[in-house]
Motif scaffolding. Structure first.
Motif, PDB file in Angstrom:
ATOM      1  N   GLY A 388       0.808  -1.211   0.000  1.00 12.99           N
ATOM      2  CA  GLY A 388       0.000   0.000   0.000  1.00 12.99           C
ATOM      3  C   GLY A 388       0.841   1.262   0.000  1.00 12.99           C
ATOM      4  N   THR A 389       0.174   2.375  -0.228  1.00 12.00           N
ATOM      5  CA  THR A 389       0.787   3.697  -0.128  1.00 12.00           C
ATOM      6  C   THR A 389      -0.251   4.636   0.455  1.00 12.00           C
ATOM      7  OG1 THR A 389       2.222   3.329  -2.042  1.00 12.00           O
ATOM      8  CG2 THR A 389       1.866   5.611  -1.354  1.00 12.00           C
ATOM      9  N   GLY A 390       0.126   5.353   1.498  1.00 10.29           N
ATOM     10  CA  GLY A 390      -0.795   6.274   2.140  1.00 10.29           C
ATOM     11  C   GLY A 390      -0.647   7.682   1.607  1.00 10.29           C
ATOM     12  N   SER A 391      -1.232   8.622   2.318  1.00 10.25           N
ATOM     13  CA  SER A 391      -1.152  10.028   1.935  1.00 10.25           C
ATOM     14  C   SER A 391       0.173  10.605   2.437  1.00 10.25           C
ATOM     15  CB  SER A 391      -2.325  10.795   2.536  1.00 10.25           C
ATOM     16  OG  SER A 391      -2.317  10.677   3.954  1.00 10.25           O
ATOM     17  N   GLY A 392       0.450  11.831   2.029  1.00 12.18           N
ATOM     18  CA  GLY A 392       1.659  12.492   2.511  1.00 12.18           C
ATOM     19  C   GLY A 392       2.870  12.201   1.643  1.00 12.18           C
ATOM     20  N   THR A 393       4.008  12.679   2.094  1.00 13.02           N
ATOM     21  CA  THR A 393       5.253  12.570   1.337  1.00 13.02           C
ATOM     22  C   THR A 393       5.950  11.260   1.655  1.00 13.02           C
ATOM     23  OG1 THR A 393       5.485  14.972   1.431  1.00 13.02           O
ATOM     24  CG2 THR A 393       7.428  13.709   0.796  1.00 13.02           C
ATOM     25  N   LEU A 394       6.067  10.386   0.677  1.00 11.20           N
ATOM     26  CA  LEU A 394       6.674   9.092   0.911  1.00 11.20           C
ATOM     27  C   LEU A 394       8.176   9.210   1.152  1.00 11.20           C
ATOM     28  CD1 LEU A 394       5.984   6.145   1.177  1.00 11.20           C
ATOM     29  CD2 LEU A 394       6.259   5.878  -1.289  1.00 11.20           C
ATOM     30  N   GLY A 395       8.832  10.155   0.483  1.00 10.60           N
ATOM     31  CA  GLY A 395      10.256  10.341   0.688  1.00 10.60           C
ATOM     32  C   GLY A 395      10.576  10.700   2.131  1.00 10.60           C
ATOM     33  N   ALA A 396       9.782  11.591   2.716  1.00 12.29           N
ATOM     34  CA  ALA A 396       9.994  11.964   4.113  1.00 12.29           C
ATOM     35  C   ALA A 396       9.784  10.763   5.021  1.00 12.29           C
ATOM     36  CB  ALA A 396       9.047  13.097   4.499  1.00 12.29           C
ATOM     37  N   HIS A 397       8.774   9.943   4.715  1.00 11.54           N
ATOM     38  CA  HIS A 397       8.515   8.752   5.532  1.00 11.54           C
ATOM     39  C   HIS A 397       9.687   7.775   5.463  1.00 11.54           C
ATOM     40  CE1 HIS A 397       6.399   5.349   7.312  1.00 11.54           C
ATOM     41  NE2 HIS A 397       6.800   4.627   6.288  1.00 11.54           N
ATOM     42  N   MET A 398      10.252   7.574   4.266  1.00 11.25           N
ATOM     43  CA  MET A 398      11.371   6.646   4.139  1.00 11.25           C
ATOM     44  C   MET A 398      12.574   7.156   4.940  1.00 11.25           C
ATOM     45  SD  MET A 398       9.810   4.483   2.222  1.00 11.25           S
ATOM     46  CE  MET A 398      10.973   3.287   1.580  1.00 11.25           C
ATOM     47  N   GLY A 399      12.824   8.455   4.879  1.00  7.87           N
ATOM     48  CA  GLY A 399      13.933   9.007   5.635  1.00  7.87           C
ATOM     49  C   GLY A 399      13.734   8.882   7.132  1.00  7.87           C
ATOM     50  N   GLU A 400      12.506   9.154   7.587  1.00  5.17           N
ATOM     51  CA  GLU A 400      12.217   9.040   9.025  1.00  5.17           C
ATOM     52  C   GLU A 400      12.309   7.596   9.495  1.00  5.17           C
ATOM     53  OE1 GLU A 400       8.398  10.825   9.069  1.00  5.17           O
ATOM     54  OE2 GLU A 400       9.175  12.870   8.807  1.00  5.17           O
ATOM     55  N   SER A 401      11.909   6.653   8.646  1.00  6.36           N
ATOM     56  CA  SER A 401      12.014   5.242   9.023  1.00  6.36           C
ATOM     57  C   SER A 401      13.468   4.813   9.147  1.00  6.36           C
ATOM     58  CB  SER A 401      11.291   4.369   7.988  1.00  6.36           C
ATOM     59  OG  SER A 401       9.894   4.627   7.994  1.00  6.36           O
ATOM     60  N   LEU A 402      14.328   5.305   8.268  1.00  5.04           N
ATOM     61  CA  LEU A 402      15.758   5.009   8.387  1.00  5.04           C
ATOM     62  C   LEU A 402      16.337   5.650   9.647  1.00  5.04           C
ATOM     63  CD1 LEU A 402      16.867   5.418   4.670  1.00  5.04           C
ATOM     64  CD2 LEU A 402      16.964   3.303   6.001  1.00  5.04           C
ATOM     65  N   ASP A 403      15.876   6.864   9.978  1.00  6.50           N
ATOM     66  CA  ASP A 403      16.307   7.500  11.225  1.00  6.50           C
ATOM     67  C   ASP A 403      15.949   6.628  12.419  1.00  6.50           C
ATOM     68  OD1 ASP A 403      17.148   9.672   9.740  1.00  6.50           O
ATOM     69  OD2 ASP A 403      15.421  10.923  10.244  1.00  6.50           O
ATOM     70  N   ALA A 404      14.703   6.124  12.406  1.00  6.17           N
ATOM     71  CA  ALA A 404      14.243   5.304  13.526  1.00  6.17           C
ATOM     72  C   ALA A 404      15.031   3.994  13.596  1.00  6.17           C
ATOM     73  CB  ALA A 404      12.752   5.021  13.386  1.00  6.17           C
ATOM     74  N   LEU A 405      15.312   3.391  12.438  1.00  6.92           N
ATOM     75  CA  LEU A 405      16.099   2.161  12.403  1.00  6.92           C
ATOM     76  C   LEU A 405      17.473   2.397  13.028  1.00  6.92           C
ATOM     77  CD1 LEU A 405      16.441  -0.768  11.415  1.00  6.92           C
ATOM     78  CD2 LEU A 405      17.137   0.157   9.195  1.00  6.92           C
ATOM     79  N   ARG A 501       8.970  -1.904  19.135  1.00  3.98           N
ATOM     80  CA  ARG A 501      10.098  -1.426  18.331  1.00  3.98           C
ATOM     81  C   ARG A 501       9.698  -1.263  16.866  1.00  3.98           C
ATOM     82  NH1 ARG A 501      15.267  -1.455  20.068  1.00  3.98           N
ATOM     83  NH2 ARG A 501      15.642  -2.162  22.203  1.00  3.98           N
ATOM     84  N   GLU A 502       8.961  -2.234  16.343  1.00  6.67           N
ATOM     85  CA  GLU A 502       8.543  -2.157  14.943  1.00  6.67           C
ATOM     86  C   GLU A 502       7.573  -1.006  14.716  1.00  6.67           C
ATOM     87  OE1 GLU A 502       9.627  -3.983  12.019  1.00  6.67           O
ATOM     88  OE2 GLU A 502      11.143  -3.898  13.592  1.00  6.67           O
ATOM     89  N   LEU A 503       6.729  -0.723  15.685  1.00  2.00           N
ATOM     90  CA  LEU A 503       5.812   0.410  15.548  1.00  2.00           C
ATOM     91  C   LEU A 503       6.582   1.724  15.529  1.00  2.00           C
ATOM     92  CD1 LEU A 503       2.862  -0.675  17.865  1.00  2.00           C
ATOM     93  CD2 LEU A 503       3.036  -0.874  15.377  1.00  2.00           C
ATOM     94  N   VAL A 504       7.678   1.782  16.274  1.00  2.00           N
ATOM     95  CA  VAL A 504       8.531   2.972  16.227  1.00  2.00           C
ATOM     96  C   VAL A 504       9.245   3.052  14.875  1.00  2.00           C
ATOM     97  CG1 VAL A 504      10.573   4.092  17.212  1.00  2.00           C
ATOM     98  CG2 VAL A 504       8.836   3.090  18.724  1.00  2.00           C
ATOM     99  N   ARG A 505       9.789   1.932  14.427  1.00  2.00           N
ATOM    100  CA  ARG A 505      10.512   1.933  13.148  1.00  2.00           C
ATOM    101  C   ARG A 505       9.632   2.350  11.988  1.00  2.00           C
ATOM    102  NH1 ARG A 505      10.991  -0.857   8.711  1.00  2.00           N
ATOM    103  NH2 ARG A 505       9.555  -2.486   9.393  1.00  2.00           N
ATOM    104  N   THR A 506       8.383   1.916  12.012  1.00  2.00           N
ATOM    105  CA  THR A 506       7.475   2.226  10.894  1.00  2.00           C
ATOM    106  C   THR A 506       6.803   3.588  11.032  1.00  2.00           C
ATOM    107  OG1 THR A 506       5.670   1.064  12.020  1.00  2.00           O
ATOM    108  CG2 THR A 506       7.010  -0.216  10.477  1.00  2.00           C
ATOM    109  N   GLY A 507       7.070   4.283  12.128  1.00  2.00           N
ATOM    110  CA  GLY A 507       6.508   5.621  12.284  1.00  2.00           C
ATOM    111  C   GLY A 507       5.138   5.659  12.910  1.00  2.00           C
ATOM    112  N   MET A 508       4.603   4.511  13.339  1.00  2.00           N
ATOM    113  CA  MET A 508       3.295   4.519  13.989  1.00  2.00           C
ATOM    114  C   MET A 508       3.383   5.093  15.405  1.00  2.00           C
ATOM    115  SD  MET A 508       1.530   1.008  12.694  1.00  2.00           S
ATOM    116  CE  MET A 508       1.048   0.781  10.983  1.00  2.00           C
TER     117      MET A 508
END
Length: 511
Positions: A388-405, A501-508
């Protein structure tokens, strides 16, 4: 009969480019204008690679936009006076000098290259550019030549969308093709280096960048050879990842890396970590073979082994999967070979033979990301299937997920339980119940943005997430939930800490 070679790339003559820019602006040569003039029916048909409705709309129009669009994207051949009127500053002679058109013996003018408007938006705002590439099948009516330089295709748009747009010092566009990723990167980087094995591709990238007033450094060579010993803050790559049987009939420079199977990506990912500066990120697209009976991520996990050993975090996301026949058909059509072509069956047969030789039952497509942490930490590999793909900026989400990882890598369980996370605003809870029942059969946490994940939760974890508003620590919340539900707190902590931990990594959940 072999496809004739394409025309030479256009020439970025500095004394003529300002006139071309002026004429394109005056004609409102833009995506918005194309949608307005063509209408939804013709635009929809073009997306299906059917030019007939668009040609019908433009046939009787003589305004500058219509003449230029029909010429450069649909293969129309206007009379010279019509093009002179559309290019008053540049003139037809100027367009010929740039290598954009040629004059025919009957007084008409034919396009030598595709020149298309481009529109996009990212975290830095709206984009309006013009992109030069080889003429498409819509214009020529012929299959693509092996040296074809592609315009902005679906894969290019996907990569641009998933790339974080943070300000950085240096960016490498690896296998740049026509240069669209390098141009996007120029908006948030001090220096952009673009490499490609194809001199034709680099020529197109240079022309397009110059036309749009963008500076990028172009280097010719295979994969990482042109940047030996250098590191970058961001590497973006839409490499020639298409898995192709060896042979002239199926090889296209822009998509085929010239190696058997998916071994090009294996070699690239072995070398790439050394080119990431501390804190650096790599974002790539890729295809990988899935062997019969094997896990879908077997090949990507093997590719990422050198990165993990080097202390670099790795993340692979499988977005789609095709069987060998569907995959072969997709890329045969991409090269201009259809079921009506005598080459169809031999070409599909060659693909299927190639996959059978390696016992391949499926081909995965998705994203490959790396992050070298700013300081040494325990590297982790994450592999997930998300469609799936949600609303918002996907690039920002990918960067934030890498930050969390990166942040979670050395965050102990006790430190995590001492944190005060906040549930993301785009996250909702969904419960599935049998009609009339009190207790749900399934509880899901659903992400509205990012990759639109749906994660199953236990009653205890759902209650814990529901209380995450930044007031209490995770440990305090779990203690309270267990007290209310008579659950064993030690057992809940042991079972749910990994899920948290996974909920943090995925931004939830956000720390």
């Amino acid at each position: 009969m072999p496809t004739p070679p394409p025309a030479a790339p256009p020439r970025p003559l500095p004394h003529l480019l300002p006139a071309l820019r002026s004429d394109l602006r005056a004609a409102d040569y833009s995506v918005a204008r194309a949608e307005e003039v063509l209408g939804p029916v013709a635009v929809g048909a073009l997306r299906r690679e059917d030019p007939a409705p668009a040609r019908r709309v433009l046939a009787a129009r003589t305004d500058a936009f219509s003449v230029l669009y029909a010429l450069f994207t649909l293969g129309a051949r206007p009379p010279r006076p019509a093009l002179e009127q559309a290019l008053p500053a540049l003139t037809v002679d100027g367009a010929i000098a740039l290598g954009l058109v040629r004059e025919e013996a009957d007084g008409t003018v034919a396009a030598q290259v595709d020149l298309s408007p481009y529109a996009a938006s990212d975290d830095l705002g709206e984009i309006r550019w013009w992109i030069a590439s080889d003429l498409s099948e819509l214009a020529t009516g012929a299959p693509l030549h092996p040296d074809h330089v592609l315009g902005v295709g679906g894969a290019s748009l996907t990569l641009a969308r998933i790339t974080p747009r943070r300000r950085v010092d240096s960016v490498l566009d690896l296998g740049c093709g026509g240069g669209i990723q390098a141009m996007h990167a120029s908006r948030h980087a001090r220096r952009v280096v673009a490499t490609d094995l194809s001199a034709r591709a680099l020529a197109f990238a240079g022309f397009t960048a110059a036309l749009n007033g963008i500076e990028i450094e172009l280097r010719e060579g295979s994969l990482l050879d042109p940047v030996a010993g250098e590191t970058f803050d961001l590497v973006v790559s839409n490499p020639p990842f298409v898995i192709t049987p060896r042979g002239e009939e199926s090889a296209y420079t822009y998509r085929d890396g010239g190696r058997a199977g998916d071994t090009l990506l294996a070699a690239l990912l072995e070398e790439l970590p050394a080119h990431l500066a501390p804190g650096g990120t790599a974002v790539m697209l890729g295809n990988w073979e899935i062997s019969t009976g094997a896990a879908w991520d077997e090949h990507p996990r093997a590719w990422f082994a050198p990165a993990i050993a080097d202390g670099v975090h790795a993340w692979v996301v499988q977005r789609d999967r095709e069987d060998p026949a569907a995959y072969a058909a997709t890329w045969a059509r991409d090269g201009g070979v259809t079921t009506r072509d005598a080459r169809w069956e031999p070409l599909i047969g060659a693909w299927l033979d190639d996959f059978e030789a390696r016992d391949v039952e499926g081909i995965g497509f998705g994203y490959l990301l790396l992050r070298r942490p700013a300081r040494p930490t325990t590297a982790r590999l994450v592999a997930e299937e998300v469609h799936g793909t949600g609303s918002g900026t996907l690039g920002a989400h990918m960067g934030e997920s890498l930050d969390a990882l990166e942040h979670l890598a050395d965050l102990g369980d006790e430190e995590l339980l001492a944190s005060r996370p906040v549930r993301a605003e785009d996250v909702v809870e969904r419960r599935h119940l049998t009609p009339g029942a009190w207790d749900p059969m399934l509880i899901e946490l659903v992400q509205g943005g990012g990759l639109a994940r749906a994660v199953p939760l236990s009653q205890t974890l759902a209650a814990t997430v529901g209380a995450c508003d930044g007031t209490l620590t995770l440990g305090q919340i779990i203690s309270a939930v267990c007290a209310l539900t008579d659950a064993d707190e030690a057992q809940v902590r042991a079972e749910e800490t990994g899920r948290l931990r996974e909920l943090v990594r995925t931004g939830m959940l956000q720390l």
